[in-house]
Motif scaffolding. Sequence first.
Motif, mmCIF file in Angstrom:
data_model
loop_
_atom_site.group_PDB
_atom_site.id
_atom_site.type_symbol
_atom_site.label_atom_id
_atom_site.label_comp_id
_atom_site.label_asym_id
_atom_site.label_seq_id
_atom_site.Cartn_x
_atom_site.Cartn_y
_atom_site.Cartn_z
ATOM 1 N N GLU A 6 -25.442 -72.047 2.180
ATOM 2 C CA GLU A 6 -24.839 -71.140 3.223
ATOM 3 C C GLU A 6 -24.048 -70.370 3.101
ATOM 4 O O GLU A 6 -24.573 -69.024 3.847
ATOM 5 C CB GLU A 6 -24.914 -72.450 4.678
ATOM 6 N N GLY A 7 -22.519 -69.782 2.729
ATOM 7 C CA GLY A 7 -22.265 -69.715 1.957
ATOM 8 C C GLY A 7 -22.962 -68.046 2.082
ATOM 9 O O GLY A 7 -22.723 -66.860 2.180
ATOM 10 N N ILE B 259 -26.094 -67.480 1.751
ATOM 11 C CA ILE B 259 -26.725 -66.748 2.278
ATOM 12 C C ILE B 259 -26.372 -65.773 3.794
ATOM 13 O O ILE B 259 -26.587 -64.655 3.502
ATOM 14 C CB ILE B 259 -27.805 -67.987 3.717
ATOM 15 N N TYR B 260 -25.295 -65.853 4.302
ATOM 16 C CA TYR B 260 -24.792 -65.294 5.040
ATOM 17 C C TYR B 260 -23.969 -63.985 3.439
ATOM 18 O O TYR B 260 -24.342 -62.408 4.192
ATOM 19 C CB TYR B 260 -23.577 -65.671 5.472
ATOM 20 N N ALA B 261 -23.621 -64.206 2.493
ATOM 21 C CA ALA B 261 -23.423 -63.153 1.246
ATOM 22 C C ALA B 261 -24.587 -62.039 0.978
ATOM 23 O O ALA B 261 -24.105 -60.626 1.540
ATOM 24 C CB ALA B 261 -22.451 -63.375 0.285
ATOM 25 N N LYS B 262 -25.668 -62.639 1.003
ATOM 26 C CA LYS B 262 -27.258 -62.351 0.795
ATOM 27 C C LYS B 262 -26.946 -61.158 2.066
ATOM 28 O O LYS B 262 -27.421 -60.138 2.015
ATOM 29 C CB LYS B 262 -28.616 -62.989 0.417
ATOM 30 N N GLY C 253 -18.579 -70.726 -1.611
ATOM 31 C CA GLY C 253 -20.349 -70.035 -1.033
ATOM 32 C C GLY C 253 -20.044 -68.879 -1.048
ATOM 33 O O GLY C 253 -21.016 -67.680 -1.644
ATOM 34 N N LEU C 254 -19.253 -67.863 0.037
ATOM 35 C CA LEU C 254 -19.272 -66.277 0.361
ATOM 36 C C LEU C 254 -18.773 -65.786 -0.677
ATOM 37 O O LEU C 254 -19.709 -64.999 -1.222
ATOM 38 C CB LEU C 254 -18.199 -66.334 1.392
ATOM 39 N N ILE D 115 -13.841 -58.980 1.265
ATOM 40 C CA ILE D 115 -12.619 -59.700 2.147
ATOM 41 C C ILE D 115 -11.355 -59.246 2.294
ATOM 42 O O ILE D 115 -10.899 -59.712 0.954
ATOM 43 C CB ILE D 115 -12.977 -61.489 1.410
ATOM 44 N N VAL D 116 -10.310 -58.691 3.855
ATOM 45 C CA VAL D 116 -9.694 -58.417 3.706
ATOM 46 C C VAL D 116 -8.615 -59.566 3.860
ATOM 47 O O VAL D 116 -7.135 -58.817 4.092
ATOM 48 C CB VAL D 116 -9.480 -57.059 4.633
#
Length: 408
Positions: free
Chosen positions: A161-162, A164-167, A194-195, A207-208
């Motif tokens: 799932e992570g 998929i959010y990155a994509k 995953g992200l 990623i900050v």
Amino acid sequence: MLVSQHLRIAALATAVIALTSGGAFAQKKYDTGATDTEIKIGNIMPYSGPASAYGVIGKTEEAYFKKINAEGGINGRKITFISYDDAYSPPKAVEQVRKLVESDEVLFVFNPLGTPSNSAIQKYLNSKKIPQLFVATGATKWNDPKNFPWTMGWQPSYQSEGRIYAKYLLKDKPGAKIGVLFQNDDFGKDYLKGLKDGLGDKAAAMIVMEESYETSEPSIDGHIVKLKASGADVFFSVTTPKFAAQAIKKLAEIDWHPTHLVVNVSASVGSVIKPAGFENAQGILSAAYAKDAADTQWDNDPGMKKFTEFLAQYYPDANKLDSSTVYGYGAAQTLVKVLQMCGDDLTRANVMKQAASLKDFTPDTLLPGVKISTSATDFAPIEQLQMQRFKGEKWELFGEAISGEIEQ
């Protein structure tokens, strides 16, 4: 002559009895927890504690098994479902699972919920060769048939799932500054991994801030304020329902409007969005693999009609808008399919063998295109999700189902 004839008839009768009873014994195989009339299933759920919103899953499963029993059971056997509260506490989970195995003598443990709880019971159940079947957590480690052959997941993994959010972000917001709030355990860290894996070499720049919280904290408000101050324009909420609702409310309160991603396990309209306020949730993004009972597009869907009829008859107190009811129904339906496949061989080894032999099985509640398949080397039943956006009082799906499959 007469004596020998009697002996022959007696010998023949004995042979017939031996043959028929031997055949019956050959057909029926049982381990502890299964008989000609019963299949005893164990379960642990957080009916209390910080993740108590998920308790609805256990209640839905109990209702589903009542339905199956009312229809004659599985191959003539009734299900006895024993479910205990572990309060989302690993020590309590160990205690309750020991009770299920050693006192209640269940055939297997089905859909135990929570990454911390399942991590605590995994070695114990595997050492005893008792199935830890269709665990209710998406941690990647449940798909490890080589080292843990008695443990199998059900829902898509958090890492999938992570990814998929990155994509989605790489395509739609390539310049995003992402702030992540995550639960400080395997559940939170899996999503974060995953992200990062999905973002690849862009992860460090995009990623900050990574902010973790403990489930024992009463509120995450302070973490949200810090994340806003980081300058993030994407907020990734890796939270369980109670904290997901808090986050939605707090963002509105401090007038912070980043692109807001909430993980699937906390995307429930009934237990997260509604309590947080529909007006505060507009435009939030998530991903789904199951149909949303709050969405009118499924009103005439044959599978969701069956689901609605089931709730009306067997669980009338349920909140139809709570996605946990959809989850419990789908997981229970998958288990029933496996038990039907087992036939009269209700040994623990055969339960795992059949669970690892599912081919394109589609419970009534999964999205079109999402299917359950497993094999001896693949213990991840569901691996596709579709992006969704919250609008009005429901989620709206968009795009195609995306696979977040992890290479083994």
